[in-house]
Every structure is written in structure tokens, then in C-alpha cells.
Design a protein around this motif. Structure first.
Motif, PDB file in Angstrom:
ATOM      1  N   TYR A  31       0.836  -1.198   0.000  1.00 48.13           N
ATOM      2  CA  TYR A  31       0.000   0.000   0.000  1.00 48.13           C
ATOM      3  C   TYR A  31       0.871   1.248   0.000  1.00 48.13           C
ATOM      4  O   TYR A  31       1.769   1.387   0.829  1.00 48.13           O
ATOM      5  CB  TYR A  31      -0.890  -0.004   1.248  1.00 48.13           C
ATOM      6  N   THR A  97      -3.210  -3.159   4.193  1.00 46.53           N
ATOM      7  CA  THR A  97      -4.200  -2.247   4.754  1.00 46.53           C
ATOM      8  C   THR A  97      -4.882  -2.831   5.993  1.00 46.53           C
ATOM      9  O   THR A  97      -5.941  -2.385   6.380  1.00 46.53           O
ATOM     10  CB  THR A  97      -5.259  -1.891   3.704  1.00 46.53           C
ATOM     11  N   THR A  98      -4.253  -3.819   6.590  1.00 44.93           N
ATOM     12  CA  THR A  98      -4.861  -4.378   7.789  1.00 44.93           C
ATOM     13  C   THR A  98      -4.525  -3.527   9.006  1.00 44.93           C
ATOM     14  O   THR A  98      -3.624  -2.699   8.988  1.00 44.93           O
ATOM     15  CB  THR A  98      -4.361  -5.809   8.043  1.00 44.93           C
ATOM     16  N   ILE A  99      -5.205  -3.786  10.068  1.00 46.50           N
ATOM     17  CA  ILE A  99      -5.081  -2.996  11.278  1.00 46.50           C
ATOM     18  C   ILE A  99      -3.675  -3.073  11.870  1.00 46.50           C
ATOM     19  O   ILE A  99      -3.206  -2.159  12.525  1.00 46.50           O
ATOM     20  CB  ILE A  99      -6.128  -3.458  12.319  1.00 46.50           C
ATOM     21  N   SER A 101      -0.822  -3.085  10.366  1.00 40.94           N
ATOM     22  CA  SER A 101       0.246  -2.450   9.598  1.00 40.94           C
ATOM     23  C   SER A 101       0.381  -0.985   9.944  1.00 40.94           C
ATOM     24  O   SER A 101      -0.570  -0.229   9.808  1.00 40.94           O
ATOM     25  CB  SER A 101      -0.031  -2.576   8.102  1.00 40.94           C
ATOM     26  N   GLY A 102       1.535  -0.592  10.380  1.00 37.72           N
ATOM     27  CA  GLY A 102       1.784   0.829  10.595  1.00 37.72           C
ATOM     28  C   GLY A 102       2.145   1.488   9.279  1.00 37.72           C
ATOM     29  O   GLY A 102       2.401   0.825   8.288  1.00 37.72           O
ATOM     30  N   TYR A 103       2.118   2.796   9.278  1.00 39.57           N
ATOM     31  CA  TYR A 103       2.467   3.564   8.104  1.00 39.57           C
ATOM     32  C   TYR A 103       3.872   4.137   8.266  1.00 39.57           C
ATOM     33  O   TYR A 103       4.255   4.557   9.348  1.00 39.57           O
ATOM     34  CB  TYR A 103       1.486   4.730   7.918  1.00 39.57           C
ATOM     35  N   PHE A 105       6.088   7.240   6.663  1.00 41.95           N
ATOM     36  CA  PHE A 105       5.950   8.445   5.852  1.00 41.95           C
ATOM     37  C   PHE A 105       7.307   8.884   5.318  1.00 41.95           C
ATOM     38  O   PHE A 105       8.339   8.733   5.983  1.00 41.95           O
ATOM     39  CB  PHE A 105       5.362   9.591   6.682  1.00 41.95           C
TER      40      PHE A 105
ATOM     41  N   SER B  45       4.059   7.316  12.547  1.00 40.14           N
ATOM     42  CA  SER B  45       2.865   6.585  12.929  1.00 40.14           C
ATOM     43  C   SER B  45       3.027   6.094  14.362  1.00 40.14           C
ATOM     44  O   SER B  45       4.000   5.414  14.691  1.00 40.14           O
ATOM     45  CB  SER B  45       2.682   5.401  11.972  1.00 40.14           C
ATOM     46  N   TYR B  90      -9.775   5.616   9.283  1.00 40.76           N
ATOM     47  CA  TYR B  90      -9.480   4.797   8.124  1.00 40.76           C
ATOM     48  C   TYR B  90     -10.665   3.893   7.813  1.00 40.76           C
ATOM     49  O   TYR B  90     -11.219   3.238   8.693  1.00 40.76           O
ATOM     50  CB  TYR B  90      -8.241   3.948   8.427  1.00 40.76           C
TER      51      TYR B  90
END
Lengths: 114, 107
Positions: A31, A97-99, A101-103, A105, B45, B90
């Protein structure tokens, strides 16, 4: 690992010019997404991709194009820059996109359109 | 009305104080995300949660799905916690953000 790399860090464009903001990640994340951040508006999602060959629009897609030909790269194209596109742009990636998984940046691109 | 509202907008605390930042949302979500934006602009995050509570070090995030509300708590605050904290909701690959809470912790 470099994480998420955005280039350039700063850019000044004239109205009507085109450019591509680059975003690359080396974490094999599926993602990827682009956001713009404007004072008083917060972050807003422009486009996202859930995998190579798949892209979709976010909240504010007008004036921007994206493509995802590889897992690693997710460039954002401005075809004809307008002053309203002056903003700070962030790219982010996530394993999925599951809960859980952190993002991650990127460090951002500050774009000024004059 | 924004879909994601944060309060307060600005918060100043003394070192050591317990901090609470609130986030309310008006749309259906599958998860809520707390982010930290450093003074230099970088975004990190912190938590992504869909129910209950998560803890990481001095940071605790809670969410009440029925009330559409989340809180971010910082215990024993420190000047290095000074940043903008952003709540995001989200759902179905879309993310909507609050305007952020600017926290300043004074020594």
C-alpha cells in the motif's frame, strides 16, 4: 533500509508547468499513498495504490495523476501546476491495509507554484 | 463540520504532566490512526487501533467505537513530546485526518 524516500524536498514551479514528485520505498510494502498538507486543513489523501498496477482516487485527486508500475515506486504527477497546488506533499507506505500495519511516511516535498 | 474533530487545538503543559488529546469522528471506520508530526515536519505513525486500548512506552491510545471517540494520553510528559498530534480515521483504503493538536511541553 532507507524507508520511504521522497524527492525533491523543495520545488518552485511556474503556473502551467508540469512535474513529477517521486516516492520510493524499499520495504516491499503493497500500500502506498500521497497526501497534501495545507495550513488549517490538515492532511488530505490524494491518490493511493494497494499494489502494482492498481491505483485509486482519494479525497482530493483533481489535478494529479499517479501510476504504480512497480511495487517500489509511486510517482505523483502534476500536469499543469496551479497556485492552489502549493502545499507540502507526503508519501506513505504500509505493508498492507490491515489494522496491524503501521504507516511509514516520507520526509515531504514542499511545493510552491507561482 | 469536519468528519474528524480534535481537541484541543493547542495545548501547553509543564514537564511531567499527564496529557490527553481527544478525537471525535462522525463517519464509520475500520480503524483509527494516531500520528505525530515533529517540529521539522516529519510524520511518525504512533498507533493504529480498532478497539480497546494500545500502549507504547508513555503513550496510551484508547478508542470507543460506539461513541466514535478516541483519546491519546501521554504520561510523564517531556519537552521532547512537543509536536503536532494528528488523528486519522481509516475505512476502505480511505483516510480522513483531523487538523491536529499542537502540544508544547515546557521544562
Amino acid at each position: 533500509n532507507a524507508g520511504v524516500t521522497q524527492t525533491p524536498k523543495f520545488q518552485v514551479l511556474k503556473t502551467g508547468q508540469s512535474m513529477t514528485l517521486q516516492c520510493a520505498q524499499d520495504m516491499n510494502h503493497e500500500y502506498m499513498s500521497w497526501y497534501r498538507q495545507d495550513p488549517g486543513m490538515g492532511l488530505r489523501l490524494i491518490h493511493y495504490s494497494v499494489g502494482a498496477g492498481i491505483t485509486d482516487q482519494g479525497e482530493v485527486p483533481n489535478g494529479y495523476n499517479v501510476s504504480r508500475s512497480t511495487t517500489e515506486d509511486f510517482p505523483l504527477r502534476l500536469l499543469s501546476a496551479a497556485p492552489s497546488q502549493t502545499s507540502v506533499y507526503f508519501c506513505a507506505s504500509s505493508m498492507d491495509t490491515t489494522i496491524t500495519s503501521g504507516y511509514t511516511f516520507g520526509s515531504g516535498t514542499r511545493l510552491t507554484v507561482v | 463540520k469536519n468528519e474528524v474533530e480534535q481537541s484541543p487545538q493547542n495545548l501547553t503543559a509543564q514537564e511531567g504532566e499527564f496529557i490527553t488529546i481527544n478525537c471525535s469522528y462522525s463517519v464509520g471506520i475500520s480503524a483509527l490512526h494516531w500520528l505525530q508530526q515533529h517540529p521539522g515536519g516529519g510524520i511518525v505513525s504512533l498507533f493504529m487501533l480498532s478497539s480497546g486500548k494500545k500502549k507504547h512506552g508513555r503513550l496510551i491510545a484508547t478508542i470507543n467505537i460506539q461513541e466514535k471517540h478516541s483519546s491519546l494520553h501521554i504520561t510523564a510528559s517531556h519537552p521532547r513530546d512537543s509536536a503536532v498530534y494528528i488523528c486519522a480515521v481509516y475505512n476502505n483504503n480511505d483516510m480522513r485526518f483531523g487538523a491536529g493538536t499542537r502540544l508544547t511541553v515546557k521544562p
